[in-house]
Write an enzyme that holds these catalytic residues in place. Sequence first.
Site, PDB file in Angstrom:
ATOM      1  CG  HIS A 100      -2.123  -1.016   0.619  1.00 35.55           C
ATOM      2  ND1 HIS A 100      -2.009  -2.378   0.797  1.00 35.55           N
ATOM      3  CD2 HIS A 100      -3.205  -0.804  -0.150  1.00 35.55           C
ATOM      4  CE1 HIS A 100      -3.026  -2.956   0.195  1.00 35.55           C
ATOM      5  NE2 HIS A 100      -3.771  -2.034  -0.384  1.00 35.55           N
ATOM      6  NE  ARG A 117      -6.840  -0.191  -3.416  1.00 30.50           N
ATOM      7  CZ  ARG A 117      -6.196  -0.013  -4.570  1.00 30.50           C
ATOM      8  NH1 ARG A 117      -6.042   1.185  -5.080  1.00 30.50           N
ATOM      9  NH2 ARG A 117      -5.686  -1.058  -5.210  1.00 30.50           N
ATOM     10  NE  ARG A 137     -11.750  -2.479  -1.792  1.00 32.46           N
ATOM     11  CZ  ARG A 137     -10.462  -2.669  -2.023  1.00 32.46           C
ATOM     12  NH1 ARG A 137     -10.082  -3.538  -2.951  1.00 32.46           N
ATOM     13  NH2 ARG A 137      -9.548  -1.997  -1.366  1.00 32.46           N
ATOM     14  CG  ASN A 147      -3.091  -5.070  -6.740  1.00 32.94           C
ATOM     15  OD1 ASN A 147      -2.601  -5.156  -7.854  1.00 32.94           O
ATOM     16  ND2 ASN A 147      -3.600  -3.946  -6.270  1.00 32.94           N
ATOM     17  NE  ARG A 161      -1.585  -6.162  -1.877  1.00 38.85           N
ATOM     18  CZ  ARG A 161      -2.756  -5.624  -2.208  1.00 38.85           C
ATOM     19  NH1 ARG A 161      -3.853  -6.349  -2.154  1.00 38.85           N
ATOM     20  NH2 ARG A 161      -2.845  -4.395  -2.612  1.00 38.85           N
ATOM     21  CB  CYS A 219     -10.137  -2.470 -10.030  1.00 42.73           C
ATOM     22  SG  CYS A 219     -10.479  -3.695  -8.756  1.00 42.73           S
TER      23      CYS A 219
HETATM   24  C1  PEP Z   1      -6.524  -5.883  -5.748  1.00 41.77           C
HETATM   25  O1  PEP Z   1      -6.356  -6.711  -4.854  1.00 41.77           O
HETATM   26  O2  PEP Z   1      -6.085  -6.025  -6.904  1.00 41.77           O
HETATM   27  C2  PEP Z   1      -7.227  -4.623  -5.468  1.00 41.77           C
HETATM   28  C3  PEP Z   1      -7.511  -3.777  -6.426  1.00 41.77           C
HETATM   29  O3  PEP Z   1      -7.535  -4.352  -4.175  1.00 41.77           O
HETATM   30  P1  PEP Z   1      -6.478  -3.827  -3.097  1.00 41.77           P
HETATM   31  O4  PEP Z   1      -5.208  -3.503  -3.824  1.00 41.77           O
HETATM   32  O5  PEP Z   1      -7.067  -2.646  -2.453  1.00 41.77           O
HETATM   33  O6  PEP Z   1      -6.355  -4.997  -2.179  1.00 41.77           O
HETATM   34 MG    MG Z   2      -7.523  -6.574  -3.093  1.00 42.47          MG
END
Ligand code: PEP
Ligand code: MG
Length: 575
Positions: free
Chosen positions: A176, A283, A319, A442, A453, A490
């Site tokens: 993030h 988000r 979302r 992601n 991540r 997305c």
């Molecule tokens: C994803 O997981 O690709 C997504 C768009 O949501 P986030 O990055 O907020 O988890």
């Molecule tokens: Mg996600």
Amino acid sequence: MLRQLLESGEVEDEISRFHASVEASLSEMSDIREATLSEMGGGAARDLTSFENAPSLFIFDTQTRILSDPSMLRDIEAIIRDKKCNAEWAIKTLIEDYQARFARIHDQYFRERLRDIEQALTRIQSHMVHGGEGSRAEFDEPVVLVAHDLNPADTLRLNTSKVVAVVTDMGGKTSHAGILAAPMDIPAVVGLHDFSYQARTGEKLIVDGSAGVVIRNPSQEQFYAYLKKQLKVRYFDEALQAEKSLQAVTQDGARINVRANIESSGDIGSLAEHGAEGVGLYRTEYLYINRATLPNEQEQYEDYRRVAEAVAPYHAIIRTFDLGGDKLPINGGFIDPEPNPALGLRAIRFCLEHPVIFKTQLRAILRASAHGSLKIMYPLITTLEELLAANVMLREAMEELRRDGVPFDEHIPVGIMMETPSCVMIAPELARQCAFFSIGTNDLIQYTMAIDRVNDRVAHLYQPLSPAILRMLKQIITAADGAGIPVSVCGKMAGDPVYALLMIGMGGVRELSMDVHSIPRIKKFIRSVSLEEARRVAHSALDLGTTGEIRRHIVSQVGRLLVDGLSSELIENEP
Ligand code: PEP
Ligand code: MG
């Protein structure tokens, strides 16, 4: 968190600075406690959140006791004196010491008390670095911010007018820090392992966000080479400005809608500037992150209403909040610590466990839907039951509003994020129960490749072109096409020309959502290719067995199109 070595004469000043931050933290705790108490005694809408806030009060009392514990304060003073280090580093050292000691305790309850200590100590650190919860990190001159880690709350508090780039030890491409730096248009390179231990305050750095490269003390040739690259990118971006409002239509006439990912209703002003066609992902968890108490229904309603009104004539996909994992409120807030948060009570799982908090948000979104075109999207669905349970709460929220005569969109479309392998396997069943899919690449990559991540040590396995990922994408798209529902993307992959091309070529993806700065480039790229070509490349890529083969194949097929600043991760990060 950087370690700074002190001269002997600076040690006592550092200890005074530390005590001043402890005092400021205690006074902040007392203010937040009072504010929470008065919130709990407030009106009807606030009652909805009052029960959920009760644990926070307990946390405030516990943290106040920890912050006043003389032996702990003495321990930190001793570390500053012995190691001649800054107080932030001394606190970090003590936290690590506690972590090692608590790891040996078997009793779950006592192990979890570690979290209270961590939260209290990081609050003091936060005061030392930022001057407290509500304030922003201030710098007098332009800086490259180098940190071991930047959590979402820290990143939100950056004063971007002075931060010219961000570099962190921790994190992968989709962590993030990177996601939040993108709308601010700050180059970010994450996952550099121990860079913050090596970098020295005051040295010169080149940060190339697109290639993921950081150079310390560059030579004159390197400096000029990168200056040239920066100027080229700027020139290209400025040229793109003139075309930003042109639609993304392929050479053979397929119209692709290109929308924006936003993290705050404050981002909405930049949509028109970049030619965004509405919001494909809001988000909303960031509304909950940079604060100590929960946002109430009215506050959320006003926020979503601002978005709904601003995106007309397009729509916005709201979302429902995706908290947990690496998206935690400041100092942990109302989220309990978990040993493995990426696999824990995150997103829709948290919402279903906390119906009062979830329904407060659903009511706010529904009320805002009377003022513009909104869609609701649930994150991290792994079972059909979760989707159905979330819909039960949505129907309850609708029923309450109807009863009270509050207007909302009775036909608001409800869709889901497709971001776990389990939902890929049941995609046809899910598609029959919702209005649209949006692929979160992601998390789909995180959970398919089994990589956290935020863990830089496994970041090399973030492989969008892995055959496993491409086949999953294909399965999702086929299921959506089969059920006749729209499917968009997305995740970060949507903002890369090559990946966008592949996904469009796999079937019915006609919507992509990304950080605003990627929009003009993607629109331009789409205008330069044909759907026919996208289909051909996607089809042949799906037959190949390794990431390397797929990469080489795609470069040979479409590499020639990546000209004039149309960069792709595929080329920039070529091994
Ligand atoms: C994803 O997981 O690709 C997504 C768009 O949501 P986030 O990055 O907020 O988890
Ligand atoms: Mg996600």
